[in-house]
Design a protein around this motif. Structure first.
Motif, PDB file in Angstrom:
ATOM      1  N   THR A 206      65.594  46.502  33.183  1.00 13.81           N
ATOM      2  CA  THR A 206      65.137  45.388  34.028  1.00 13.81           C
ATOM      3  C   THR A 206      64.000  44.671  33.321  1.00 13.81           C
ATOM      4  OG1 THR A 206      65.731  46.518  36.071  1.00 13.81           O
ATOM      5  CG2 THR A 206      64.057  44.792  36.249  1.00 13.81           C
ATOM      6  N   LYS A 207      64.160  43.360  33.143  1.00 10.99           N
ATOM      7  CA  LYS A 207      63.091  42.580  32.486  1.00 10.99           C
ATOM      8  C   LYS A 207      62.091  42.134  33.561  1.00 10.99           C
ATOM      9  CE  LYS A 207      61.585  39.381  29.260  1.00 10.99           C
ATOM     10  NZ  LYS A 207      60.183  39.634  29.499  1.00 10.99           N
ATOM     11  N   ILE A 208      60.811  42.385  33.317  1.00 11.85           N
ATOM     12  CA  ILE A 208      59.779  41.973  34.273  1.00 11.85           C
ATOM     13  C   ILE A 208      59.265  40.602  33.850  1.00 11.85           C
ATOM     14  CG2 ILE A 208      57.633  42.646  35.428  1.00 11.85           C
ATOM     15  CD1 ILE A 208      58.109  45.507  34.302  1.00 11.85           C
ATOM     16  N   GLU A 209      59.592  39.588  34.644  1.00 11.97           N
ATOM     17  CA  GLU A 209      59.183  38.220  34.309  1.00 11.97           C
ATOM     18  C   GLU A 209      57.784  37.955  34.865  1.00 11.97           C
ATOM     19  OE1 GLU A 209      60.649  36.167  32.421  1.00 11.97           O
ATOM     20  OE2 GLU A 209      62.712  36.951  32.329  1.00 11.97           O
ATOM     21  N   PRO A 210      56.819  37.584  34.028  1.00  8.76           N
ATOM     22  CA  PRO A 210      55.487  37.249  34.547  1.00  8.76           C
ATOM     23  C   PRO A 210      55.572  36.031  35.474  1.00  8.76           C
ATOM     24  CG  PRO A 210      55.435  37.552  32.163  1.00  8.76           C
ATOM     25  CD  PRO A 210      56.873  37.522  32.564  1.00  8.76           C
ATOM     26  N   ALA A 211      54.821  36.107  36.586  1.00  6.45           N
ATOM     27  CA  ALA A 211      54.842  35.014  37.575  1.00  6.45           C
ATOM     28  C   ALA A 211      53.423  34.489  37.769  1.00  6.45           C
ATOM     29  CB  ALA A 211      55.427  35.509  38.888  1.00  6.45           C
ATOM     30  N   GLY A 212      52.776  34.067  36.689  1.00  9.23           N
ATOM     31  CA  GLY A 212      51.405  33.572  36.809  1.00  9.23           C
ATOM     32  C   GLY A 212      50.401  34.656  36.487  1.00  9.23           C
ATOM     33  N   PRO A 213      49.114  34.427  36.816  1.00 11.43           N
ATOM     34  CA  PRO A 213      48.068  35.403  36.457  1.00 11.43           C
ATOM     35  C   PRO A 213      48.322  36.782  37.080  1.00 11.43           C
ATOM     36  CG  PRO A 213      47.111  33.341  37.237  1.00 11.43           C
ATOM     37  CD  PRO A 213      48.585  33.230  37.466  1.00 11.43           C
ATOM     38  N   MET A 214      48.910  36.799  38.283  1.00 16.44           N
ATOM     39  CA  MET A 214      49.250  38.096  38.882  1.00 16.44           C
ATOM     40  C   MET A 214      50.729  38.133  39.240  1.00 16.44           C
ATOM     41  SD  MET A 214      47.899  40.469  42.016  1.00 16.44           S
ATOM     42  CE  MET A 214      46.412  39.669  42.245  1.00 16.44           C
ATOM     43  N   THR A 215      51.389  39.177  38.767  1.00 13.40           N
ATOM     44  CA  THR A 215      52.791  39.392  39.114  1.00 13.40           C
ATOM     45  C   THR A 215      52.846  40.624  40.018  1.00 13.40           C
ATOM     46  OG1 THR A 215      53.464  38.503  36.987  1.00 13.40           O
ATOM     47  CG2 THR A 215      55.097  39.854  38.156  1.00 13.40           C
ATOM     48  N   VAL A 216      53.494  40.486  41.162  1.00 14.19           N
ATOM     49  CA  VAL A 216      53.572  41.615  42.095  1.00 14.19           C
ATOM     50  C   VAL A 216      55.006  42.140  42.131  1.00 14.19           C
ATOM     51  CG1 VAL A 216      53.189  42.390  44.466  1.00 14.19           C
ATOM     52  CG2 VAL A 216      51.715  40.615  43.492  1.00 14.19           C
TER      53      VAL A 216
ATOM     54  N   ILE B 272      65.826  58.365  36.075  1.00 11.05           N
ATOM     55  CA  ILE B 272      65.238  57.334  36.940  1.00 11.05           C
ATOM     56  C   ILE B 272      63.750  57.110  36.613  1.00 11.05           C
ATOM     57  CG2 ILE B 272      64.619  56.832  39.353  1.00 11.05           C
ATOM     58  CD1 ILE B 272      67.448  56.317  39.240  1.00 11.05           C
ATOM     59  N   PRO B 273      62.936  58.167  36.563  1.00  3.75           N
ATOM     60  CA  PRO B 273      61.532  57.936  36.181  1.00  3.75           C
ATOM     61  C   PRO B 273      61.425  57.391  34.754  1.00  3.75           C
ATOM     62  CG  PRO B 273      61.791  60.130  37.113  1.00  3.75           C
ATOM     63  CD  PRO B 273      63.170  59.578  36.915  1.00  3.75           C
ATOM     64  N   ALA B 274      62.329  57.834  33.873  1.00  6.48           N
ATOM     65  CA  ALA B 274      62.282  57.357  32.479  1.00  6.48           C
ATOM     66  C   ALA B 274      62.613  55.868  32.416  1.00  6.48           C
ATOM     67  CB  ALA B 274      63.256  58.164  31.623  1.00  6.48           C
ATOM     68  N   ALA B 275      63.541  55.411  33.263  1.00  2.62           N
ATOM     69  CA  ALA B 275      63.891  53.983  33.277  1.00  2.62           C
ATOM     70  C   ALA B 275      62.679  53.157  33.697  1.00  2.62           C
ATOM     71  CB  ALA B 275      65.059  53.732  34.234  1.00  2.62           C
ATOM     72  N   PHE B 276      61.957  53.638  34.700  1.00  2.00           N
ATOM     73  CA  PHE B 276      60.746  52.953  35.158  1.00  2.00           C
ATOM     74  C   PHE B 276      59.738  52.842  34.010  1.00  2.00           C
ATOM     75  CE2 PHE B 276      56.465  53.134  36.993  1.00  2.00           C
ATOM     76  CZ  PHE B 276      56.503  52.150  37.975  1.00  2.00           C
ATOM     77  N   ARG B 277      59.511  53.967  33.339  1.00  2.00           N
ATOM     78  CA  ARG B 277      58.554  53.974  32.216  1.00  2.00           C
ATOM     79  C   ARG B 277      59.012  53.016  31.110  1.00  2.00           C
ATOM     80  NH1 ARG B 277      59.238  59.200  29.089  1.00  2.00           N
ATOM     81  NH2 ARG B 277      61.148  58.054  28.652  1.00  2.00           N
ATOM     82  N   ASP B 278      60.301  53.049  30.788  1.00  2.00           N
ATOM     83  CA  ASP B 278      60.798  52.217  29.685  1.00  2.00           C
ATOM     84  C   ASP B 278      60.718  50.732  30.032  1.00  2.00           C
ATOM     85  OD1 ASP B 278      61.218  54.564  28.388  1.00  2.00           O
ATOM     86  OD2 ASP B 278      63.398  54.604  28.707  1.00  2.00           O
ATOM     87  N   ASN B 279      60.969  50.381  31.302  1.00  2.00           N
ATOM     88  CA  ASN B 279      60.850  48.972  31.702  1.00  2.00           C
ATOM     89  C   ASN B 279      59.405  48.486  31.565  1.00  2.00           C
ATOM     90  OD1 ASN B 279      63.552  48.460  32.310  1.00  2.00           O
ATOM     91  ND2 ASN B 279      63.349  49.340  34.367  1.00  2.00           N
ATOM     92  N   LEU B 280      58.465  49.348  31.893  1.00  2.00           N
ATOM     93  CA  LEU B 280      57.056  48.954  31.732  1.00  2.00           C
ATOM     94  C   LEU B 280      56.717  48.832  30.246  1.00  2.00           C
ATOM     95  CD1 LEU B 280      54.926  50.743  34.455  1.00  2.00           C
ATOM     96  CD2 LEU B 280      56.028  48.536  34.484  1.00  2.00           C
ATOM     97  N   ARG B 281      57.224  49.753  29.462  1.00  2.00           N
ATOM     98  CA  ARG B 281      56.947  49.677  28.005  1.00  2.00           C
ATOM     99  C   ARG B 281      57.466  48.381  27.427  1.00  2.00           C
ATOM    100  NH1 ARG B 281      57.928  55.748  25.821  1.00  2.00           N
ATOM    101  NH2 ARG B 281      56.005  56.585  26.666  1.00  2.00           N
ATOM    102  N   ALA B 282      58.634  47.955  27.908  1.00  2.00           N
ATOM    103  CA  ALA B 282      59.238  46.724  27.383  1.00  2.00           C
ATOM    104  C   ALA B 282      58.402  45.490  27.755  1.00  2.00           C
ATOM    105  CB  ALA B 282      60.660  46.577  27.903  1.00  2.00           C
TER     106      ALA B 282
END
Ligand SMILES: Nc1ncnc2c1ncn2[C@@H]1O[C@H](COP(=O)(O)OP(=O)(O)OP(=O)(O)O)[C@@H](O)[C@H]1O
Ligand SMILES: [Mg+2]
Length: 251
Positions: A66-76, A94-104
């Motif tokens: 999952t790509k986390i798209e920034p939405a301005g100064p704060m992304t929620v 599942i926890p590893a996917a969460f960690r890897d998405n944040l790393r990306a």
């Protein structure tokens, strides 16, 4: 991006209040902030977004790639009730996917604050293996010290199971501490004694103050409120925020 997980399985100890305050602080100091609400109660989401909803969901962060798209100064990364489904999974990925998405998303944000539910489950596991640091707000009630040992053991077990060093534990931060109460002062002394037995204590407290409570409904930090109580809370919280900033981002 530096990632901080705020946890305590005890409810109502000030986890969300600390998270929102940190998120506002880092935005106000020019950082690109990702705030993740892993709690199905959605309090962080409500305070930071009001009735708005964005495209980024906390549940989506558990889906691989999952790509986390920034939405301005704060992304929620907002919570919803479905986030509870994560607790039903036994999939180690599942926890590893969460960690890897944040790393990306490492270069898209400067700071990530993770608010967790008052249960030690898969979501907290995911938050811990993804984080560089963790902190546990504690209130000074009679039962609050009992859970602390369990929480520390939980953190150690997660680190061992996933063969990671684990986040640096900044320790317990006294929250909603009523310095005028002899009983709470005595319990605070017990905390300080626990520190001598290897439980780290964060060097500043967020004492019990109305502006902290109001910050969730008024959706703004104490330093943006007016009045004497707000000014006093702002002076206290400035020190707390400075310490987090120093530890998380360096001098
Ligand atoms: N330092 C403080 N002084 C006064 N009130 C506070 C303080 N910190 C938090 N509160 C209030 O206490 C209540 C619980 O705080 P909060 O929601 O942050 O706790 P929590 O640990 O996130 O709870 P939960 O486990 O249910 O998610 C809220 O009404 C909040 O406004
Ligand atoms: Mg909360």
């Amino acid at each position: 991006m530096r990632i901080l997980c705020v946890l305590n399985e005890k409810g109502g100890v000030g986890k969300t209040t600390l998270c929102t305050t940190l998120a506002w602080h880092f935005v106000d100091t020019g950082k690109r902030v990702l705030a993740i609400d892993l709690d199905q109660q959605g309090n962080l989401t409500h305070t930071l977004l009001g009735n708005e909803r964005g495209p980024c969901t906390a549940l989506g962060l558990f889906v691989p790639n999952t790509k986390i798209e920034p939405a301005g100064p704060m992304t929620v990364a907002q919570s919803d009730a479905d986030i509870l489904d994560i607790e039903q999974t036994r999939d180690e990925e599942i926890p590893a996917a969460f960690r890897d998405n944040l790393r990306a998303a490492d270069t898209d944000f400067d700071v990530c604050i993770i608010d967790t539910p008052p249960q030690l489950g898969i979501r907290v596991v995911a938050a811990l293996i993804a984080s560089h640091a963790s902190v546990a707000p504690v209130d000074l009630g009679d039962y609050s010290l009992i859970g602390i040992k369990r929480m520390m053991e939980f953190q150690a077990r997660v680190a061992a199971h996933f063969s990671v060093v684990g986040p640096e534990f900044y320790g317990l931060i006294a929250s909603r501490f009523d310095r005028k109460s002899p009983r709470e002062r005595a319990l605070y002394e017990q905390l300080v004694e626990a520190a001598q037995e290897g439980v780290p204590i964060f060097p500043h407290a967020m004492t019990k103050r109305d502006p902290y409570a109001r910050s969730s409904s008024e959706r703004m930090p104490p330093w943006k409120m007016t009045g004497t109580a707000a000014r006093e809370a702002a002076a206290e919280v400035r020190q707390v925020m400075a310490e987090f900033e120093r530890r998380l981002l360096g001098p």
